[in-house]
Structures are given as C-alpha cells and as structure tokens.
Write a protein that holds these residues in place. Structure first.
Motif, PDB file in Angstrom:
ATOM      1  N   ALA A 199       7.803   5.406   7.096  1.00  0.00           N
ATOM      2  CA  ALA A 199       8.556   4.436   7.758  1.00  0.00           C
ATOM      3  C   ALA A 199       8.569   3.357   6.763  1.00  0.00           C
ATOM      4  CB  ALA A 199       8.362   4.037   9.162  1.00  0.00           C
ATOM      5  N   THR A 200       7.897   3.216   5.810  1.00  0.00           N
ATOM      6  CA  THR A 200       7.817   2.075   4.795  1.00  0.00           C
ATOM      7  C   THR A 200       9.052   1.664   4.140  1.00  0.00           C
ATOM      8  OG1 THR A 200       5.483   2.670   4.506  1.00  0.00           O
ATOM      9  CG2 THR A 200       6.528   0.789   2.974  1.00  0.00           C
ATOM     10  N   SER A 201       9.462   0.469   3.814  1.00  0.00           N
ATOM     11  CA  SER A 201      10.525   0.094   3.179  1.00  0.00           C
ATOM     12  C   SER A 201      10.016  -0.067   1.852  1.00  0.00           C
ATOM     13  CB  SER A 201      11.142  -1.131   3.720  1.00  0.00           C
ATOM     14  OG  SER A 201      12.134  -1.644   2.592  1.00  0.00           O
ATOM     15  N   VAL A 202      10.483   0.853   0.895  1.00  0.00           N
ATOM     16  CA  VAL A 202       9.987   0.895  -0.556  1.00  0.00           C
ATOM     17  C   VAL A 202      10.852   0.174  -1.413  1.00  0.00           C
ATOM     18  CG1 VAL A 202       9.209   2.457  -2.403  1.00  0.00           C
ATOM     19  CG2 VAL A 202       8.663   2.976  -0.032  1.00  0.00           C
ATOM     20  N   MET A 203      10.269  -0.587  -2.333  1.00  0.00           N
ATOM     21  CA  MET A 203      11.014  -1.076  -3.532  1.00  0.00           C
ATOM     22  C   MET A 203      10.698  -1.010  -4.851  1.00  0.00           C
ATOM     23  SD  MET A 203      13.115  -3.641  -1.640  1.00  0.00           S
ATOM     24  CE  MET A 203      13.136  -4.077  -0.070  1.00  0.00           C
ATOM     25  N   SER A 204      11.462  -0.845  -5.706  1.00  0.00           N
ATOM     26  CA  SER A 204      10.824  -0.384  -7.059  1.00  0.00           C
ATOM     27  C   SER A 204      12.041  -0.795  -8.056  1.00  0.00           C
ATOM     28  CB  SER A 204      10.705   0.919  -7.410  1.00  0.00           C
ATOM     29  OG  SER A 204      11.995   1.749  -7.320  1.00  0.00           O
ATOM     30  N   ASP A 205      11.537  -0.966  -9.396  1.00  0.00           N
ATOM     31  CA  ASP A 205      12.717  -1.197 -10.177  1.00  0.00           C
ATOM     32  C   ASP A 205      13.318   0.280 -10.455  1.00  0.00           C
ATOM     33  OD1 ASP A 205      11.103   0.162 -12.059  1.00  0.00           O
ATOM     34  OD2 ASP A 205      10.628  -1.664 -12.910  1.00  0.00           O
ATOM     35  N   ASP A 206      14.342   0.299 -11.505  1.00  0.00           N
ATOM     36  CA  ASP A 206      14.895   1.540 -11.749  1.00  0.00           C
ATOM     37  C   ASP A 206      14.062   2.761 -12.207  1.00  0.00           C
ATOM     38  OD1 ASP A 206      15.258  -0.596 -13.387  1.00  0.00           O
ATOM     39  OD2 ASP A 206      16.438   0.488 -14.740  1.00  0.00           O
ATOM     40  N   VAL A 211      10.577   8.443  -8.120  1.00  0.00           N
ATOM     41  CA  VAL A 211       9.503   8.831  -6.851  1.00  0.00           C
ATOM     42  C   VAL A 211       9.826   7.935  -5.657  1.00  0.00           C
ATOM     43  CG1 VAL A 211       7.690   9.334  -8.632  1.00  0.00           C
ATOM     44  CG2 VAL A 211       8.022   7.153  -8.004  1.00  0.00           C
ATOM     45  N   GLY A 212      10.803   6.935  -5.612  1.00  0.00           N
ATOM     46  CA  GLY A 212      10.900   6.393  -4.407  1.00  0.00           C
ATOM     47  C   GLY A 212      11.767   7.142  -3.481  1.00  0.00           C
ATOM     48  N   ARG A 213      12.590   8.068  -4.135  1.00  0.00           N
ATOM     49  CA  ARG A 213      13.882   8.687  -3.338  1.00  0.00           C
ATOM     50  C   ARG A 213      13.141   9.439  -2.053  1.00  0.00           C
ATOM     51  NH1 ARG A 213      15.292  12.140  -8.213  1.00  0.00           N
ATOM     52  NH2 ARG A 213      16.134  10.222  -9.153  1.00  0.00           N
ATOM     53  N   MET A 214      11.885   9.864  -2.349  1.00  0.00           N
ATOM     54  CA  MET A 214      11.554  10.509  -0.724  1.00  0.00           C
ATOM     55  C   MET A 214      11.369   9.492   0.373  1.00  0.00           C
ATOM     56  SD  MET A 214       7.380  10.772  -1.890  1.00  0.00           S
ATOM     57  CE  MET A 214       7.845  11.629  -3.355  1.00  0.00           C
ATOM     58  N   PHE A 215      11.584   8.080   0.202  1.00  0.00           N
ATOM     59  CA  PHE A 215      11.549   7.345   1.375  1.00  0.00           C
ATOM     60  C   PHE A 215      12.955   6.867   1.671  1.00  0.00           C
ATOM     61  CE2 PHE A 215       7.385   7.402  -0.545  1.00  0.00           C
ATOM     62  CZ  PHE A 215       6.516   7.227   0.542  1.00  0.00           C
ATOM     63  N   ALA A 216      13.382   7.226   2.945  1.00  0.00           N
ATOM     64  CA  ALA A 216      14.631   6.897   3.531  1.00  0.00           C
ATOM     65  C   ALA A 216      15.082   5.611   3.094  1.00  0.00           C
ATOM     66  CB  ALA A 216      14.804   7.209   4.907  1.00  0.00           C
ATOM     67  N   THR A 217      14.087   4.486   3.142  1.00  0.00           N
ATOM     68  CA  THR A 217      14.380   3.140   2.899  1.00  0.00           C
ATOM     69  C   THR A 217      14.351   2.730   1.546  1.00  0.00           C
ATOM     70  OG1 THR A 217      12.583   2.484   3.909  1.00  0.00           O
ATOM     71  CG2 THR A 217      14.173   2.494   5.317  1.00  0.00           C
ATOM     72  N   HIS A 218      14.202   3.568   0.660  1.00  0.00           N
ATOM     73  CA  HIS A 218      13.820   3.217  -0.631  1.00  0.00           C
ATOM     74  C   HIS A 218      15.068   2.377  -1.507  1.00  0.00           C
ATOM     75  CE1 HIS A 218      13.691   4.099  -5.254  1.00  0.00           C
ATOM     76  NE2 HIS A 218      12.495   3.080  -5.135  1.00  0.00           N
ATOM     77  N   GLN A 219      14.620   1.196  -2.036  1.00  0.00           N
ATOM     78  CA  GLN A 219      15.840   0.288  -2.811  1.00  0.00           C
ATOM     79  C   GLN A 219      15.179  -0.131  -4.190  1.00  0.00           C
ATOM     80  OE1 GLN A 219      16.357  -2.228   0.896  1.00  0.00           O
ATOM     81  NE2 GLN A 219      18.277  -2.177   0.236  1.00  0.00           N
ATOM     82  N   THR A 220      16.181   0.000  -5.024  1.00  0.00           N
ATOM     83  CA  THR A 220      15.679  -0.678  -6.425  1.00  0.00           C
ATOM     84  C   THR A 220      16.609  -1.755  -6.944  1.00  0.00           C
ATOM     85  OG1 THR A 220      17.327   1.108  -7.336  1.00  0.00           O
ATOM     86  CG2 THR A 220      15.160   1.791  -7.022  1.00  0.00           C
TER      87      THR A 220
END
Ligand SMILES: [Zn+2]
Length: 308
Positions: A199-206, A211-220
């Motif tokens: 359920a974590t909101s994940v932030m990353s750069d491009d 790898v962040g894709r698996m998290f529904a709330t992933h933003q870059t």
C-alpha cells in the motif's frame, strides 16, 4: 561541559556501572541460571565481578558480549562508540587510533565490531497506507575510476568499479540500504516485494521505473529530461541520504572493500535512523549502539585489518 567529560568515558569503574545500567535495567541477573536473586559483588575480585548465590556462578556484565575477551578497557569502548555514533560522516580507524591511543589494528577492529552492533537485526516491512517511500540506487567506493582506462574492470562500466547500493527511505522515517550485486529489475524486484508494504506510495526517478511498477501508487520524476520535483513527487529525501553516505565513504573512509561494505552501510543507516530530527540525542544513540553489542560477536576470521 562536553559529553566526553562524563566519568564513564575515563574511569573503568564508572564505565562498568554505566554498562550494567544499560544491560541490566532491572538489576543483575545470572547468565548461567537466569536468576535475579542473591547476586552479590565478589569481595576482592576484579571490577564488576559478581556471584550468583543459588548456582555459585561468578560473572561480570560483559559475559556474552563482544567486550568479554577484548583487551581494550571498557571506558575506551565508550569513547569509541560515542565518537562513531555522533560523527555524521563517520570516523576513520586512523583518527580513532590517534584519538584513543590504541593501535591502528585495534581501532579498525573496534570500528567493525561497533558497525556490527549498529546493524538492525529486527526485520520489519517498511511503508504502508499513507506512507511515502523513495527508492533509488547509487554507487560507492572503488578505486576503478583512478585506474588507467585499459585496466578498469570492464564489467563495471556504469559505476567504474564502484559498488551498487540500493536504498529505500521512508519520508520522515527510516532508511534501509542493502549492498546489491547489480541494479537489474531481477535483483531489485524481490527486495522491494519483501521489504515494502504494497500500500506504500513509492517514488523514484525514471531509473527506478522498471522496479516501482509493481506498486499501484508508484510515481516517478524524469531526471533525464531535467524534471526533479512535481508537487509531492520527488526523490530529494533519498538524494540527501546518498549525499551523506557518499561524503562519508569517500571523505572519511576513502576506500571500502566490497566485502565490508554492508557494515559501513549499517553504520550510516544506523545514524540516519537514530537521528536528531527524530528526537534521538548523541547520548541515546551511543547507548543504542552499545546495547546492540550484546550478544553480537565478530571474530578475526570474519574481518581482517588492511582490507578496508
Ligand atoms: Zn545462577
């Protein structure tokens, strides 16, 4: 008055009393039978020696800790723990050797024992509903960049012989930075799945997009096109952490061998996780490091001086 002027940093008896208060918050207990009753000081025995009435075992507070067989006085250990716990960028074995007047080899060994104590042995999933975790990778250590082009390790082009480190930082919370073999999705994916609440909101750069894709709330944020902040979406927290880590590893420790990197990472993670902004004082951080020593052992076989 400096913290270091306190008696337990200079006086062995005071150091033993201080460690007893840390290890035995409810009073001394026998390491053999586990009893609390009829434990008395041994008259004429070495400092801190006690005897258990019921089972007759004699012991000191250092039984079962890495201090037990160390030839270094406990008050010197207190100084070392304080210096490491309160120096933001770490303290080199050379500096510790000069400050504490112990040999370089001893200083090096003490530092590794303290790093081991700082390693968080309690695994807990990070993030969760309403929590934001920034993820990113960086490269640390390595002398490859200084080598002649033809002699560099070709397999390590991206990091020029440096070691890849992946990190997860919860905003307003803690960091965890494992040393990884590489930064492929195949390597990082399982780490994220295992360590992060979904359920974590994940932030990353491009770069982290794969790898962040698996998290529904992933933003870059797309660093490659010069985008660094888009409202709440940014990786400033983790970049701040990496900057402390890199300044420390490069400036203080100069060279860290891959074999020992995980211990240095544990040291920087520890200081960040027990930071002033979360209400942890230098004193409390030192105590926590010393507490971590209990039960953790490290022998010469696991670590030898001179290899970083
Ligand atoms: Zn006993």
């Amino acid at each position: 008055m400096s913290v270091l002027s306190q008696p337990h940093f200079h006086n062995e008896e005071a150091a033993i009393a201080r460690l007893e208060a840390i290890v035995w918050p409810e009073g001394p207990y026998c390491p053999k039978c586990g009893g609390f009753d009829r434990i008395t000081p041994v008259k004429g025995g070495r400092l801190g020696l006690r005897r258990c009435g019921p089972c007759k075992r004699e012991f000191t507070v250092t039984v079962g800790t890495i201090f037990e067989r160390s030839h270094v006085k406990l008050h010197i250990w207190f100084q070392a723990a304080h210096l490491m716990a309160s120096s933001k960028k770490g303290i080199s074995a050379h500096q510790l050797h000069r400050t504490l007047k112990v040999t370089y080899k001893t200083a090096w060994f003490m530092e590794h024992r303290l790093r081991e104590a700082m390693r968080d042995g309690h695994f807990k999933v990070m993030g969760g509903e309403g929590k934001t975790v920034e993820i990113d990778e960086t490269y640390v250590g390595g002398k490859e960049a200084n080598k002649h082009k033809g002699k560099r390790n070709k397999k390590n082009i991206g990091g020029m012989g440096k070691e890849p480190v992946f990190a997860l930082v919860e905003r307003g919370g803690k960091v965890r930075s494992p040393h990884v073999a590489n930064v492929s999705a195949k390597t990082l994916g399982p780490i994220l799945r295992e360590q992060l609440d979904e359920a974590t909101s994940v932030m990353s750069d491009d770069g982290g997009a794969r790898v962040g894709r698996m998290f529904a709330t992933h933003q870059t944020v797309n660093h490659s096109i010069g985008e660094y902040v888009r409202g709440e979406v940014h990786t400033n927290t983790i970049e701040g952490y990496f900057s402390i880590l890199k300044r420390g590893i490069t400036g203080t420790y100069h060279h860290v061998s891959p074999q020992h990197l995980k211990r240095y990472l544990a040291e920087f993670d520890f200081r960040y996780n027990e930071r002033m902004a979360l209400g942890v004082t230098d004193e409390a951080r030192t105590v926590k490091a010393l507490r971590g020593i209990i039960g953790k052992r490290l022998t010469y076989r696991d670590s030898s001086p001179g290899t970083g």
